[in-house]
Design an enzyme around this catalytic site. Sequence first.
Site, PDB file in Angstrom:
ATOM      1  N   SER A 146      37.893  41.588  41.750  1.00 31.48           N
ATOM      2  CA  SER A 146      36.898  42.229  41.320  1.00 31.48           C
ATOM      3  C   SER A 146      37.382  43.682  41.340  1.00 31.48           C
ATOM      4  O   SER A 146      36.856  44.603  40.347  1.00 31.48           O
ATOM      5  CB  SER A 146      35.755  42.170  41.837  1.00 31.48           C
ATOM      6  OG  SER A 146      35.853  42.342  43.329  1.00 31.48           O
ATOM      7  N   ASP A 166      25.936  48.107  44.938  1.00 30.26           N
ATOM      8  CA  ASP A 166      25.903  47.049  45.734  1.00 30.26           C
ATOM      9  C   ASP A 166      26.454  47.108  47.083  1.00 30.26           C
ATOM     10  O   ASP A 166      26.554  46.196  47.776  1.00 30.26           O
ATOM     11  CB  ASP A 166      26.582  45.877  45.135  1.00 30.26           C
ATOM     12  CG  ASP A 166      28.220  46.206  44.671  1.00 30.26           C
ATOM     13  OD1 ASP A 166      28.616  46.850  45.216  1.00 30.26           O
ATOM     14  OD2 ASP A 166      28.758  45.096  44.214  1.00 30.26           O
ATOM     15  N   HIS A 182      31.547  46.904  46.191  1.00 30.82           N
ATOM     16  CA  HIS A 182      32.421  47.228  45.333  1.00 30.82           C
ATOM     17  C   HIS A 182      32.622  48.697  45.323  1.00 30.82           C
ATOM     18  O   HIS A 182      31.453  49.491  45.443  1.00 30.82           O
ATOM     19  CB  HIS A 182      32.413  46.649  44.039  1.00 30.82           C
ATOM     20  CG  HIS A 182      32.264  45.145  44.039  1.00 30.82           C
ATOM     21  ND1 HIS A 182      31.368  44.474  44.038  1.00 30.82           N
ATOM     22  CD2 HIS A 182      33.539  44.424  44.060  1.00 30.82           C
ATOM     23  CE1 HIS A 182      31.794  43.078  43.985  1.00 30.82           C
ATOM     24  NE2 HIS A 182      33.046  43.067  44.151  1.00 30.82           N
TER      25      HIS A 182
END
Length: 354
Positions: A81, A246, A249
């Site tokens: 990610s 979040d 990240h």
Amino acid sequence: MTSMSRARVARRIAAGAAFGGGGIGLAGAAAVGLLLAEVRLARRHVGNGTSGRVPVADGLYGTSYTVPDEPPLRLTMLGDSTAAGQGVHRAGQTPGALLASGLAAVAERPVELHNVALPGATSDDLDRQVALVLADPTRTPDVCVVMIGANDVTHRMPPTRSVRHLSAAVRRLRTAGAEVVVGTCPDLGTIEPVQQPLRWLARRSSRQLAAAQTIGVVEQGGRTVSLGDLLGPEFEANPRELFGPDNYHPSAEGYATAAMAVLPTVCAALGLWPAEEERPDVSRHEGFLPVARAAAEAASEAGTEVTAAMPTGPRGPWALLKRRRRRRVQEPETRTPPASSRTRLPGGAASGGA
């Protein structure tokens, strides 16, 4: 853990990866299990402010630098990610777009970006990603940037297996003719919801894997840049700015910080850095070291580059440790998008929208 101790552990992990071992753990299984549970709980607690969508940044950057009869440089992103850019909303905020734009400015040449990274991926997904990258032999990338490792720690992948997959990926890309720069495992101890003593364990496990990754990558002809606790000082001072909605990240500012550290090594790999800057600067504590020691030192200091330097000797392979000056990168103003402007979902599918 001292640098020498970390070097010994990293050497054992890398050796196990090379010779097929798999039983060397990063830490006690029970403790890592607690870490995994803590991270999962933290992710459920903070939620996901991006709804799992990842902006597609593929396209052509630096079109104003077009040079007749000279094709664009090709940059490909692989990994998880972090490489994909999860946590931001605009394509230009992803690390791939930032690196492509910065590389175009340095090379004064357009850069074509292609991203095959998959949110949630562990190192065993690199085989699939490399196959996608090399599917067309006429479009081999000039340089590949790989960011991987965090999910290996939280999913308890044996580090020898993790390094084995990464080393194989680097070998295949280098054999095909691409330069390879790997951003090693970031420091999971900087994730705000993870509490002590698991924060210490996360940091220890992350740094051990990062050092072992460095050995495996350098031995296959790639370069590494330690992401480590790159965001640590900034995160402590302003966590809401450097981590995304979040809290797991990076935000746009966080990705820009990481891209600043990686860009000089990408440019050096392509021969775009001045020759005098390729020599070790003793004032910056740069120099030639056995690769395991260089890997351990790099894991302890974010933004440090390690690259192969000398043939194997009595103390094993040698490497050049560089502490390059970071180059500021800015969100690109424009790009030529690919045929389809869609957003990727964590499972690798695509969805309409920006």
